[in-house]
Design an enzyme around this catalytic site. Structure first.
Site, short mmCIF file in Angstrom:
data_model
loop_
_atom_site.label_atom_id
_atom_site.label_comp_id
_atom_site.label_asym_id
_atom_site.label_seq_id
_atom_site.Cartn_x
_atom_site.Cartn_y
_atom_site.Cartn_z
N SER A 173 77.49 -12.59 -43.04
CA SER A 173 77.54 -13.18 -44.37
C SER A 173 77.50 -12.07 -45.41
CB SER A 173 76.39 -14.19 -44.56
OG SER A 173 76.51 -14.87 -45.78
N THR A 174 76.47 -12.02 -46.24
CA THR A 174 76.42 -11.04 -47.33
C THR A 174 76.52 -9.61 -46.80
OG1 THR A 174 74.93 -12.55 -48.46
CG2 THR A 174 75.14 -10.33 -49.37
N HIS A 199 81.12 -15.69 -43.83
CA HIS A 199 80.99 -16.64 -44.93
C HIS A 199 81.81 -16.15 -46.13
CE1 HIS A 199 76.81 -17.79 -43.17
NE2 HIS A 199 77.81 -18.38 -42.53
N MET A 292 72.30 -13.36 -45.52
CA MET A 292 71.12 -14.12 -45.92
C MET A 292 71.05 -15.43 -45.15
SD MET A 292 69.95 -15.47 -49.70
CE MET A 292 69.23 -13.93 -50.24
N ASP A 295 71.92 -18.78 -40.42
CA ASP A 295 73.10 -19.23 -39.70
C ASP A 295 73.45 -18.25 -38.58
OD1 ASP A 295 75.34 -20.75 -39.05
OD2 ASP A 295 76.64 -19.69 -40.46
#
Length: 350
Positions: A173-174, A199, A292, A295
């Site tokens: 993600s991030t 993401h 973050m 998931d």
């Protein structure tokens, strides 16, 4: 004088993420982690300027710990009633937990920065009344600032696997766009197929897949429903569809279809990892990178139970040590490694 911010809550992972946000972008601020249970009797040796509590399951019975009654307190929660009426619960403000993804994280950080700024200023919500000290130390989020430490010699823990890897699954993600490139860019052209969930909004995944195709030795494309997996191919999940791996007599293929959010996301790393766990075991590598939230943590655990070798990015090399942290705490990670080592670990297992 440095500002003192207390960070606590029901989730240790979210507390660490909150601290990383404050520490990374707020120079001159001292943040301190504390157990929520200890906040009822805080000593008076440190005067906190602000407190940030996370409690995603907070309900109408929520109350601020006694030791924080006099401290402007911000709550990270999923309770819309508390978010709309924070003062009713003795809070300075309440903020909804990040929805994930780069855009969601950036919006969350901006809102958290703004709330903390107002809290420590002791003023009202009018931006013209904000105090200069905090405004001078706050910095805009820039995920590219985080330097990756120089990798050490890679080390692969002994694990029972076939030594014949047939599939690699990656979730991030991030900060993941750069991390993924670090992992896959130099994988050999005949590497087993790689499936990825990052993401990212719809539209951006196509551009990112095209970028991977240009710079990697492997070919790369955005997932289309029914794509067959083969050596030398990277499949990136579509920004608004769930990506799953299946197997038939001809080998592995993917489905890429609209679906409900899982673990707060579509595409979801958990959905991808769990699908891989169902169709492949010891011949699989699972990798969870910076991001973050949580998931992918439970899906990676399923992969490990099925016999896969699982790798988690370590804290120092993460932009946000959230997803890999939860996966590690849940026992889903066999090997925790710096970002710069992960590619070498994978290549060493091919």
């Amino acid at each position: 004088m440095a500002l003192h911010i207390l960070i606590t809550g029901t989730s240790a992972a979210i507390s660490r993420i909150t601290k990383s946000i404050v520490d990374r972008y707020c120079e001159g601020t001292v943040s301190e982690l504390a157990e929520l249970s200890a906040c009822g009797e805080l000593s008076g040796t440190v005067q906190f300027d602000c407190a940030v509590i996370n409690d995603l399951m907070a309900d109408e019975h929520f109350s601020i710990p006694a030791g924080l009654k006099s401290v402007p307190t911000v709550l990270i929660t999923s309770n819309e009633r508390i978010i709309s009426e924070p003062s009713k619960y003795g809070l300075f403000a309440a903020i909804k937990n990040s929805s994930g993804g780069t855009a969601g994280i950036a919006a969350f950080e901006r809102e958290l920065h703004s709330i903390i700024e107002r809290a420590v200023s002791g003023k009202n919500h009018d931006s013209g009344t904000r105090s200069a000290p905090y405004s001078n130390i706050i910095k805009p989020a820039d995920f590219a600032r985080k330097a990756v430490p120089k990798p050490k010699a890679p080390c692969v823990d002994s694990v029972s696997h076939s030594g014949n890897i047939s599939l690699i699954a990656i979730g991030a993600s991030t900060g993941g766009t750069d991390a993924i490139i670090e992992v896959v860019k130099e994988l050999p052209a005949d590497c087993p197929p790689v499936v990825i969930v990052q993401h990212m909004p719809e539209g951006f995944t196509k551009m990112y897949a095209d970028r991977l195709d240009r710079i990697c030795k492997m070919q790369a494309k955005e997932a289309e429903d029914g794509d067959r997996l083969r050596n030398g191919l990277i499949i990136l999940g579509h920004g608004s569809k769930q990506l799953e791996v299946h197997k038939d007599a001809s080998g592995f293929y993917v489905t890429s279809r609209p679906g409900e959010k899982v673990s707060g996301h579509c595409p979801s790393v958990d959905v991808l990892f769990r699908s891989v766990a169902k169709v492949s075991g010891k011949g699989t590598i699972g990798v969870i990178l910076t991001g973050m939230g949580r998931d992918g943590a439970y899906g990676l655990a399923d992969m490990r139970k099925a016999g896969a070798y699982t790798i988690g990015q370590d804290e120092p090399s993460c932009v946000v040590y959230g997803m890999p942290c939860v996966a590690y705490e849940e026992g889903a990670v066999i090997k925790q490694a710096p970002l710069g080592e992960i590619k070498d670990i994978i290549v060493g297992m091919l």
